[in-house]
Design a protein around this motif. Structure first.
Motif, PDB file in Angstrom:
ATOM      1  N   GLU A  49       0.828  -1.205   0.000  1.00  0.00           N
ATOM      2  CA  GLU A  49       0.000   0.000   0.000  1.00  0.00           C
ATOM      3  C   GLU A  49       0.859   1.250   0.000  1.00  0.00           C
ATOM      4  O   GLU A  49       0.444   2.299  -0.480  1.00  0.00           O
ATOM      5  CB  GLU A  49      -0.925  -0.016   1.214  1.00  0.00           C
ATOM      6  CG  GLU A  49      -2.025  -1.077   1.105  1.00  0.00           C
ATOM      7  CD  GLU A  49      -2.817  -1.217   2.387  1.00  0.00           C
ATOM      8  OE1 GLU A  49      -2.476  -0.492   3.346  1.00  0.00           O
ATOM      9  OE2 GLU A  49      -3.744  -2.035   2.431  1.00  0.00           O
ATOM     10  N   SER A  52       3.331   3.666  -4.539  1.00  0.00           N
ATOM     11  CA  SER A  52       2.363   4.413  -5.350  1.00  0.00           C
ATOM     12  C   SER A  52       2.957   4.618  -6.733  1.00  0.00           C
ATOM     13  O   SER A  52       4.137   4.931  -6.878  1.00  0.00           O
ATOM     14  CB  SER A  52       2.033   5.757  -4.695  1.00  0.00           C
ATOM     15  OG  SER A  52       3.193   6.567  -4.606  1.00  0.00           O
ATOM     16  N   LEU A  53       2.139   4.418  -7.742  1.00  0.00           N
ATOM     17  CA  LEU A  53       2.576   4.565  -9.123  1.00  0.00           C
ATOM     18  C   LEU A  53       1.690   5.567  -9.838  1.00  0.00           C
ATOM     19  O   LEU A  53       0.506   5.687  -9.529  1.00  0.00           O
ATOM     20  CB  LEU A  53       2.509   3.220  -9.860  1.00  0.00           C
ATOM     21  CG  LEU A  53       3.474   2.128  -9.417  1.00  0.00           C
ATOM     22  CD1 LEU A  53       3.177   0.845 -10.201  1.00  0.00           C
ATOM     23  CD2 LEU A  53       4.917   2.547  -9.637  1.00  0.00           C
ATOM     24  N   LYS A  54       2.296   6.212 -10.814  1.00  0.00           N
ATOM     25  CA  LYS A  54       1.513   7.096 -11.665  1.00  0.00           C
ATOM     26  C   LYS A  54       2.085   7.058 -13.074  1.00  0.00           C
ATOM     27  O   LYS A  54       3.220   6.624 -13.295  1.00  0.00           O
ATOM     28  CB  LYS A  54       1.522   8.524 -11.125  1.00  0.00           C
ATOM     29  CG  LYS A  54       2.887   9.200 -11.104  1.00  0.00           C
ATOM     30  CD  LYS A  54       2.766  10.588 -10.524  1.00  0.00           C
ATOM     31  CE  LYS A  54       4.094  11.337 -10.580  1.00  0.00           C
ATOM     32  NZ  LYS A  54       5.143  10.700  -9.780  1.00  0.00           N
ATOM     33  N   ASP A  57       6.016   7.270 -14.574  1.00  0.00           N
ATOM     34  CA  ASP A  57       7.068   6.817 -13.659  1.00  0.00           C
ATOM     35  C   ASP A  57       7.960   5.781 -14.360  1.00  0.00           C
ATOM     36  O   ASP A  57       7.512   5.017 -15.223  1.00  0.00           O
ATOM     37  CB  ASP A  57       6.459   6.176 -12.408  1.00  0.00           C
ATOM     38  CG  ASP A  57       5.914   7.210 -11.440  1.00  0.00           C
ATOM     39  OD1 ASP A  57       6.156   8.414 -11.679  1.00  0.00           O
ATOM     40  OD2 ASP A  57       5.230   6.817 -10.476  1.00  0.00           O
ATOM     41  N   TYR A  77       4.768  -4.611  -7.239  1.00  0.00           N
ATOM     42  CA  TYR A  77       3.479  -3.963  -7.024  1.00  0.00           C
ATOM     43  C   TYR A  77       2.435  -5.030  -6.689  1.00  0.00           C
ATOM     44  O   TYR A  77       2.742  -6.223  -6.630  1.00  0.00           O
ATOM     45  CB  TYR A  77       3.096  -3.180  -8.283  1.00  0.00           C
ATOM     46  CG  TYR A  77       1.971  -2.180  -8.092  1.00  0.00           C
ATOM     47  CD1 TYR A  77       2.042  -1.187  -7.112  1.00  0.00           C
ATOM     48  CD2 TYR A  77       0.821  -2.261  -8.872  1.00  0.00           C
ATOM     49  CE1 TYR A  77       1.006  -0.283  -6.932  1.00  0.00           C
ATOM     50  CE2 TYR A  77      -0.232  -1.354  -8.701  1.00  0.00           C
ATOM     51  CZ  TYR A  77      -0.130  -0.370  -7.725  1.00  0.00           C
ATOM     52  OH  TYR A  77      -1.167   0.530  -7.552  1.00  0.00           O
ATOM     53  N   LYS A  78       1.183  -4.581  -6.432  1.00  0.00           N
ATOM     54  CA  LYS A  78       0.107  -5.509  -6.083  1.00  0.00           C
ATOM     55  C   LYS A  78      -0.119  -6.557  -7.168  1.00  0.00           C
ATOM     56  O   LYS A  78      -0.564  -7.663  -6.878  1.00  0.00           O
ATOM     57  CB  LYS A  78      -1.198  -4.728  -5.839  1.00  0.00           C
ATOM     58  CG  LYS A  78      -1.135  -3.823  -4.633  1.00  0.00           C
ATOM     59  CD  LYS A  78      -2.453  -3.103  -4.402  1.00  0.00           C
ATOM     60  CE  LYS A  78      -2.716  -2.047  -5.450  1.00  0.00           C
ATOM     61  NZ  LYS A  78      -3.954  -1.268  -5.145  1.00  0.00           N
ATOM     62  N   ASP A 115      -6.029   0.500 -10.973  1.00  0.00           N
ATOM     63  CA  ASP A 115      -6.070  -0.479  -9.883  1.00  0.00           C
ATOM     64  C   ASP A 115      -7.396  -1.211  -9.821  1.00  0.00           C
ATOM     65  O   ASP A 115      -7.457  -2.364  -9.386  1.00  0.00           O
ATOM     66  CB  ASP A 115      -5.802   0.215  -8.542  1.00  0.00           C
ATOM     67  CG  ASP A 115      -4.330   0.595  -8.394  1.00  0.00           C
ATOM     68  OD1 ASP A 115      -3.494  -0.067  -9.028  1.00  0.00           O
ATOM     69  OD2 ASP A 115      -4.024   1.553  -7.665  1.00  0.00           O
TER      70      ASP A 115
END
Length: 440
Positions: A49, A52-54, A57, A77-78, A115
């Motif tokens: 959690e 964080s990605l955007k 990146d 990542y998840k 997500d």
């Protein structure tokens, strides 16, 4: 109850207590492990959690799965990210496996993230392109050669992935003309950057220039090792009207048409073919002009060397008229061995020029009058191989009396006898002599 029975019961009770205690201990351990696992899972969830990605990146990850048109990347990542085949390379690929392999570490740029749908699209091409332009600009400025792999064969040339789409025009692939490039896909070539336009994503590469430089360097090295008079082996590379180019260790030397064979050669293809292995003699090396003169015939025994045992004075042999000149005819007796038939030795009858009785290519019988192999000279005769014609009969000289006209016989001023002629002359000159004396 006997004492033995009591003892047995006590033993059984003790064993049961140990079993219960063991079960409790195991239950407690299992519970502890479960708690620890739950705590670790919670910790991992908390860590996930935190990430964080955007879009935009740059991330690093490992290829974990490859399909025909995409590759999956674990970036911590998840869920895993996906690199579509179009985002794997700057050139067109048949399948994703042509660009990456499982276990390979890659650096990618986030193209999109959702997500809710667990969709993470990445681009390896975008990162490679940014890095490659910096390298390409350095290569372009320094003109340093570097290696590329041919990714595709297209109309007009080859395509290579250099982070950007690098194009090698057909005229810049090899030093020689190539008709079919179908087997070039997958090859590794050394190239230089010839044109660079980042704004239009234009990269023009040349492998030919690298080959030219390597060839010139090798040529100077080979030429330095060659010496005039040296006999070496070579391979016929190209044929022209004026001669044959022979490869002697990576460098081409010219064998002029006059140096191909001891006999006259109309065109090189009559004697040699491309790919033939030949022995050549180095006639001249000119490093300044980059030229090497070679001879095939000089590397083999000359025809005059072996002619001594085949031609003898007095022999009558068959030859072929090769050339006609004003003073005679040159007749080839053996390949490369010609002799002269002087015009006076061509025919028993008088002729003005050899062309009156001979023609080039004609087969004739000749007699060897003189043979001097050291001076490469043979004197020949055609007429001595032929029987001289019988002399024509001369008409008999008629008696002077028979030739004289009959009426002359009655001429008192002519004497037909020696005596009469002497008398008449003495008489005439005597009269003149008397007059001459009287005057004195």
């Amino acid at each position: 109850m006997s004492e033995e029975t009591r003892n047995q019961e006590a033993a059984d009770n003790a064993q049961n207590n140990e079993t219960v205690e063991s079960a409790v201990t195991e239950e407690q351990d299992t519970a502890a492990e479960t708690v620890a696992a739950n705590e670790e899972e919670v910790t991992n969830q908390e860590d996930l959690e935190i990430i964080s990605l955007k879009k935009g990146d740059t991330v690093k990850g490992t290829i974990v799965k490859i399909e025909d048109n995409q590759a999956y990347v674990s970036i911590g990542y998840k869920y895993d990210g996906v690199i579509p085949i179009r985002e794997l390379s700057s050139v067109q690929l048949d399948n994703a496996a042509a660009a990456v392999e499982v276990g390979q570490e890659v650096e990618c740029k986030v193209v999109s993230i959702n997500d809710n749908k667990e969709s993470l699209v990445l681009s390896k091409r975008a990162v490679d392109s940014e890095k490659s332009w910096e390298d390409l600009e350095k290569y372009f400025a320094s003109q340093e050669a570097f290696e590329v792999t041919v990714a595709d064969v297209v109309k007009g040339g080859l395509v290579a992935d250099v982070g950007a789409r690098g194009f090698i025009p057909a005229s810049m692939v090899e030093r020689h003309f190539v008709e079919d490039f179908s087997d070039y896909k997958g090859r590794t070539l050394r190239v230089k950057v010839k044109e660079l336009d980042r704004e239009n994503s234009k990269v023009i590469l040349s492998a030919k220039e690298v080959l030219e430089e390597e060839f010139e360097a090798n040529k100077l090295k080979i030429m330095a090792e060659l010496s005039e008079g040296q006999i070496i082996e070579g391979t016929v590379q190209r044929l022209t009207q004026f001669g044959a180019f022979v490869d002697v260790g990576g460098v081409d030397g010219l064998v002029h048409v006059s140096e191909i064979a001891w006999n006259h050669v109309e065109k090189p293809s009559d004697v040699v073919s491309e790919g033939d292995k030949v022995r050549v003699k180095v006639l001249k090396v000119d490093p300044e002009k980059g030229k090497i003169s070679l001879s095939i015939k000089a590397a083999a025994p000359g025809p005059w060397d072996s002619a001594s045992g085949q031609i003898n004075i007095g022999d009558v042999v068959t030859g072929v008229v090769k050339r006609l000149v004003n003073f005679g005819a040159f007749v080839e007796l053996l390949p490369g061995v010609e002799g002269l038939v002087h015009i006076s030795q061509i025919s028993h009858k008088h002729i003005g020029t050899p062309h009156e009785v001979l023609k080039e290519g004609q087969e004739v019988q000749v007699k060897v009058l003189d043979f001097n192999p050291s001076e490469k000279r043979v004197s020949l005769s055609i007429k001595e191989t032929e029987e001289a014609p019988a002399p024509s009969a001369r008409p008999e000289r008629s008696n002077s009396r028979d030739r004289a006209p009959k009426e002359v016989l009655n001429n008192p001023n002519v004497s037909l006898s020696n005596e009469g002629l002497s008398f008449t002359l003495a008489e005439r000159f005597g009269d003149k002599l008397d007059k001459f004396k009287g005057n004195n």
